[in-house]
Motif scaffolding. Sequence first.
Motif, short mmCIF file in Angstrom:
data_model
loop_
_atom_site.label_atom_id
_atom_site.label_comp_id
_atom_site.label_asym_id
_atom_site.label_seq_id
_atom_site.Cartn_x
_atom_site.Cartn_y
_atom_site.Cartn_z
N PRO A 72 -9.29 -60.94 22.89
CA PRO A 72 -10.31 -60.02 21.84
C PRO A 72 -11.07 -61.00 20.83
O PRO A 72 -11.91 -60.22 20.64
CB PRO A 72 -8.90 -60.55 21.21
CG PRO A 72 -8.02 -60.36 21.84
CD PRO A 72 -8.54 -60.84 22.94
N GLU A 73 -11.16 -61.62 20.60
CA GLU A 73 -12.15 -63.03 20.65
C GLU A 73 -13.65 -63.13 21.14
O GLU A 73 -14.33 -62.89 20.25
CB GLU A 73 -12.15 -64.25 20.26
CG GLU A 73 -10.32 -64.52 19.36
CD GLU A 73 -9.46 -64.66 20.50
OE1 GLU A 73 -9.07 -66.08 21.15
OE2 GLU A 73 -8.61 -64.09 21.32
N ARG A 74 -12.95 -62.72 22.23
CA ARG A 74 -14.99 -61.82 23.19
C ARG A 74 -15.75 -60.84 22.73
O ARG A 74 -17.03 -60.81 22.63
CB ARG A 74 -14.63 -62.64 25.14
CG ARG A 74 -14.50 -64.04 24.81
CD ARG A 74 -14.52 -64.56 26.55
NE ARG A 74 -14.48 -66.02 26.04
CZ ARG A 74 -14.64 -66.46 27.91
NH1 ARG A 74 -14.30 -65.75 28.49
NH2 ARG A 74 -13.84 -67.96 27.62
N LEU A 75 -14.79 -59.83 23.75
CA LEU A 75 -14.75 -58.42 23.07
C LEU A 75 -15.26 -59.11 21.43
O LEU A 75 -16.41 -57.77 21.54
CB LEU A 75 -13.00 -57.54 22.66
CG LEU A 75 -14.09 -56.03 22.70
CD1 LEU A 75 -15.63 -55.84 23.52
CD2 LEU A 75 -12.38 -55.77 23.02
N MET A 76 -14.46 -59.59 20.47
CA MET A 76 -15.19 -58.83 19.08
C MET A 76 -16.68 -59.32 18.39
O MET A 76 -17.44 -58.75 18.52
CB MET A 76 -14.45 -59.96 17.61
CG MET A 76 -14.57 -59.32 16.42
SD MET A 76 -13.67 -60.40 15.48
CE MET A 76 -13.57 -61.67 15.33
N GLY A 77 -16.95 -60.47 19.12
CA GLY A 77 -18.25 -61.28 19.29
C GLY A 77 -18.95 -60.98 20.16
O GLY A 77 -20.43 -60.15 19.22
#
Length: 260
Positions: A72-77
Motif C-alpha cells: 500500500p505505501e508503495r502504491l500510494m507513493g
Amino acid sequence: MPRYAMKIEYNGAPFAGWQRQDGLPTVQGAIENALAKLEPRAHTIAAAGRTDSGVHALAQVAHCDMERDWVPERLMGALNFHLKPQPVAILDLRPVADDWHARFSAHERRYVFRLLSRRAPATHDAGLVWQVGHELDLGLMQAGAAHLIGRHDFTTFRASQCQADSPIKTLDALRIEEMPTNGGREYRFYLRARSFLHNQVRSFVGTLERVGAGAMPPENVKTALEARDRAACGPVCPPQGLYLAGVGYADDPFAGGDPR
C-alpha cells in the motif's frame, strides 16, 4: 483483482469536477491516468461522491482495482509521484475486500463550507473561500439553519438537473461556527448526512447568507423549505468555499491510522 481504498485531498479550482469527462481536466481522470502509468490499461475508479467544478476535498474516498498485489505505501507513493504537479494527493491507501465499495458502502458524508466576511480581497485564501464584503449575524444564520435539520423534502434546495430518485433526505447536522480572521470574520458551515442532493449544500449556504445579512428573517428558511419550490431558494453560492470533508463507513478501512 486486489481492491484498494484511497483517501484523497484535492484543490478543485483547475478541474471540471470529480467525474471523468472527455476533453476536460477532472480529478477522476487525473487519478486514472496516474494508475495507467503503473499498470498500462484503462482504469475506472469509483468515489463516494462526485464533487462539482471548483469544489475541493479534504478526504474524498475512492477505490481502484489493480492486477497485482501492491504494498500500500508503495502504491500510494507511486500515485502521488505521477499526480504531480496537479493539486491532488493520496493521503492514505488501504487494501479492502472485493465487495467493499467507496460509494455504496458509505453511510455518511461530511461537508465544510467556508464563508469569509471581509472588505479587503482574500489573498492567501483566494479561491478557497466564498467572500462577501458585508457583515453577517451568526445567531440569525444558526436560527435559520435549525429549520433544515431532520428529514424533509428538500426540493427547494436541489438543482433542477439533480438526478436523485427522491428529494427526501435526512440532514443529521448543520452547525455554524464564527472565527476572527485577519481583517474580517470567517464562518464555517459543517454539514453531515447519509447523502446530499445536487447543489444542496450551496443552496443552504446561499440562503443562510441572506439571513445573516439581514435580507430575510430566519423563519423564511422554513417557509422556503415547505414551499418545495426551487424559486423559493436563495441564491446558490459559488463552489470555491465547499469541501468534501469526510466519508463514514461501518467498517472504515482507514481506522487503523497512518499506514507508514
